[in-house]
Scaffold this motif. Structure first.
Motif, PDB file in Angstrom:
ATOM      1  N   THR A   1       0.834  -1.207   0.000  1.00 19.34           N
ATOM      2  CA  THR A   1       0.000   0.000   0.000  1.00 19.34           C
ATOM      3  C   THR A   1       0.866   1.252   0.000  1.00 19.34           C
ATOM      4  OG1 THR A   1      -1.775  -1.164   1.185  1.00 19.34           O
ATOM      5  CG2 THR A   1      -1.806   1.241   1.233  1.00 19.34           C
ATOM      6  N   THR A   2       1.930   1.241   0.781  1.00 19.51           N
ATOM      7  CA  THR A   2       2.841   2.389   0.816  1.00 19.51           C
ATOM      8  C   THR A   2       3.477   2.632  -0.545  1.00 19.51           C
ATOM      9  OG1 THR A   2       3.345   1.912   3.146  1.00 19.51           O
ATOM     10  CG2 THR A   2       4.863   3.356   1.955  1.00 19.51           C
TER      11      THR A   2
ATOM     12  N   CYS B   1       2.387   1.556  -3.452  1.00 17.41           N
ATOM     13  CA  CYS B   1       1.336   1.891  -4.426  1.00 17.41           C
ATOM     14  C   CYS B   1       0.973   3.368  -4.351  1.00 17.41           C
ATOM     15  CB  CYS B   1       0.095   1.034  -4.175  1.00 17.41           C
ATOM     16  SG  CYS B   1       0.253  -0.700  -4.655  1.00 17.41           S
ATOM     17  N   LEU B   2       0.787   3.887  -3.142  1.00 21.20           N
ATOM     18  CA  LEU B   2       0.446   5.303  -2.993  1.00 21.20           C
ATOM     19  C   LEU B   2       1.581   6.196  -3.470  1.00 21.20           C
ATOM     20  CD1 LEU B   2      -1.339   5.303   0.489  1.00 21.20           C
ATOM     21  CD2 LEU B   2      -2.394   5.546  -1.766  1.00 21.20           C
TER      22      LEU B   2
ATOM     23  N   THR C   1       1.694   5.978  -7.340  1.00 18.23           N
ATOM     24  CA  THR C   1       0.520   6.653  -7.900  1.00 18.23           C
ATOM     25  C   THR C   1       0.660   8.165  -7.800  1.00 18.23           C
ATOM     26  OG1 THR C   1      -0.874   4.773  -7.256  1.00 18.23           O
ATOM     27  CG2 THR C   1      -1.986   6.835  -7.781  1.00 18.23           C
TER      28      THR C   1
ATOM     29  N   ASN D   1      -7.347   4.187  -9.792  1.00 19.07           N
ATOM     30  CA  ASN D   1      -6.809   4.964  -8.676  1.00 19.07           C
ATOM     31  C   ASN D   1      -5.941   6.127  -9.164  1.00 19.07           C
ATOM     32  OD1 ASN D   1      -8.066   3.196  -6.968  1.00 19.07           O
ATOM     33  ND2 ASN D   1      -6.231   2.010  -6.519  1.00 19.07           N
TER      34      ASN D   1
ATOM     35  N   MET E   1      -6.563  10.160  -8.262  1.00 20.86           N
ATOM     36  CA  MET E   1      -5.560  11.031  -7.650  1.00 20.86           C
ATOM     37  C   MET E   1      -5.195  12.193  -8.562  1.00 20.86           C
ATOM     38  SD  MET E   1      -1.919  10.067  -5.819  1.00 20.86           S
ATOM     39  CE  MET E   1      -2.737   9.187  -4.486  1.00 20.86           C
TER      40      MET E   1
ATOM     41  N   LEU F   1      -5.574  10.174  -0.189  1.00 17.98           N
ATOM     42  CA  LEU F   1      -4.617   9.147   0.205  1.00 17.98           C
ATOM     43  C   LEU F   1      -5.292   8.072   1.054  1.00 17.98           C
ATOM     44  CD1 LEU F   1      -1.475  11.313   1.083  1.00 17.98           C
ATOM     45  CD2 LEU F   1      -1.819   9.879  -0.942  1.00 17.98           C
TER      46      LEU F   1
ATOM     47  N   LEU G   1      -7.637   5.976  -1.437  1.00 19.10           N
ATOM     48  CA  LEU G   1      -6.882   5.059  -2.282  1.00 19.10           C
ATOM     49  C   LEU G   1      -6.107   4.044  -1.445  1.00 19.10           C
ATOM     50  CD1 LEU G   1      -5.584   7.374  -5.139  1.00 19.10           C
ATOM     51  CD2 LEU G   1      -7.745   6.152  -4.913  1.00 19.10           C
ATOM     52  N   GLY G   2      -5.719   4.449  -0.232  1.00 17.76           N
ATOM     53  CA  GLY G   2      -5.065   3.494   0.656  1.00 17.76           C
ATOM     54  C   GLY G   2      -5.971   2.333   0.986  1.00 17.76           C
TER      55      GLY G   2
ATOM     56  N   TYR H   1      -6.222   0.120  -2.250  1.00 15.24           N
ATOM     57  CA  TYR H   1      -5.022  -0.700  -2.454  1.00 15.24           C
ATOM     58  C   TYR H   1      -4.889  -1.766  -1.370  1.00 15.24           C
ATOM     59  CZ  TYR H   1      -2.978   2.126  -6.219  1.00 15.24           C
ATOM     60  OH  TYR H   1      -2.721   2.738  -7.417  1.00 15.24           O
TER      61      TYR H   1
END
Length: 287
Positions: free
Chosen positions: A84-85, A87-88, A91, A152, A156, A194, A197-198, A201
């Motif tokens: 997740t970290t 991916c964010l 992104t 996603n 964003m 965030l 989307l977190g 994900y």
């Protein structure tokens, strides 16, 4: 202005209807929870529905003893948090330049992203490609193929476009470059998107099934959902094997406990991010 009687009745009807649908959505989950806390005799007799019968923790006590299940749980937690970290981060690094109208390739990149949403990759070439780059039976296959999703990314990018340009212009006048502006100004005021989307994900990574099924053979790399599938499809007494005589659980109660064990952690995240969820989804989805 005070609402009329008709409007209040309409709102009451909507609340009651949504409450009824919400309860119906919870019924299967409550059934599984009740089964996990019930005696095997009550389950076999069909007496368990929404409330445990002959309450017992025997199934849970047996589940938490399983080393393989805890190994899969720990692996899934690591994959979810780390994935997740990353991916964010990825992104944000792609969405930020795409949100700038002065960035000329932004429109071309947006079209390419939309194309990936319309046309899915063929499974066989995809499998061969992932295997050729060394991700087969590799921990990183649980993260790398999921690092970026088009939906996603669009959310964003749209969110970043709606941020006041004056803030970034003020930061640039103070000598901030694009990276510093992104990490010290844009991301701190983008907690809503965030968080949204977190969740997207994290749920995707926690529940992933097809990638592990296609690319993982080593049982030590089984994530939680693949381990759960192993228990669910077994035709023998996989969970209760090695025990003879009368025991206070059976396969049905053990499987129910395993399902809840795999579901509760990700559900526990929602209350902490709920306040940002609706705002982030709404602001990031309106063009």
């Amino acid at each position: 202005m005070q609402a009329s009687l008709g409007e209040r009745l309409f709102r009451l009807g909507v609340i009651l209807a949504l409450g009824a649908f919400g309860f119906l959505m919870l019924v299967p989950l409550l059934k599984v929870v009740s089964t996990s806390f019930s005696s095997p005799y009550a389950v076999d007799a069909g007496r368990v529905f929404l409330w445990p019968v002959d309450f017992t923790l025997a199934s849970w006590a047996k589940i938490v003893e399983r080393t393989a299940l805890w190994r899969s749980f720990g692996l899934t937690v690591v994959v979810t948090v780390l994935g997740t970290t990353l991916c964010l981060l990825l992104t944000a690094l792609m969405a930020y330049p795409m949100s700038k109208r002065e960035f000329r390739p932004a429109r071309l990149l947006a079209v390419m992203v939309v194309i990936t949403m319309i046309f899915r990759y063929p499974i066989i070439p995809y499998f061969l490609t992932v295997r050729e780059i060394g991700l087969y039976d590799n921990f990183w296959v649980l993260i790398v193929p999921n690092l970026l999703t088009a939906y996603n990314l669009i959310i964003m990018r749209t969110f970043f476009r709606e941020l006041p340009r004056e803030l970034e212009e003020a930061a640039q006048m103070e000598g901030c470059g694009y990276f510093r502006t992104l990490f010290h100004l844009v991301l701190p005021i983008s907690k809503a998107v965030l968080a949204t989307l977190g969740i997207f994900y994290a749920v995707m990574l926690w529940n992933q099934f097809m990638h592990p099924l296609m690319f993982i053979d080593n049982q030590h790399l089984y994530p939680l959902q693949l381990r759960l599938r192993e228990y669910m499809v077994s035709t023998e007494s996989t969970l209760a094997s090695g025990f003879e005589g009368s025991v206070p659980y059976n396969n049905a109660t053990l499987k129910a406990a395993t399902v809840i064990f795999a579901t509760v952690p990700i559900l526990a995240v929602y209350p902490f991010l709920q306040q940002h969820f609706v705002k982030g989804a709404t602001l990031g989805s309106v063009k």
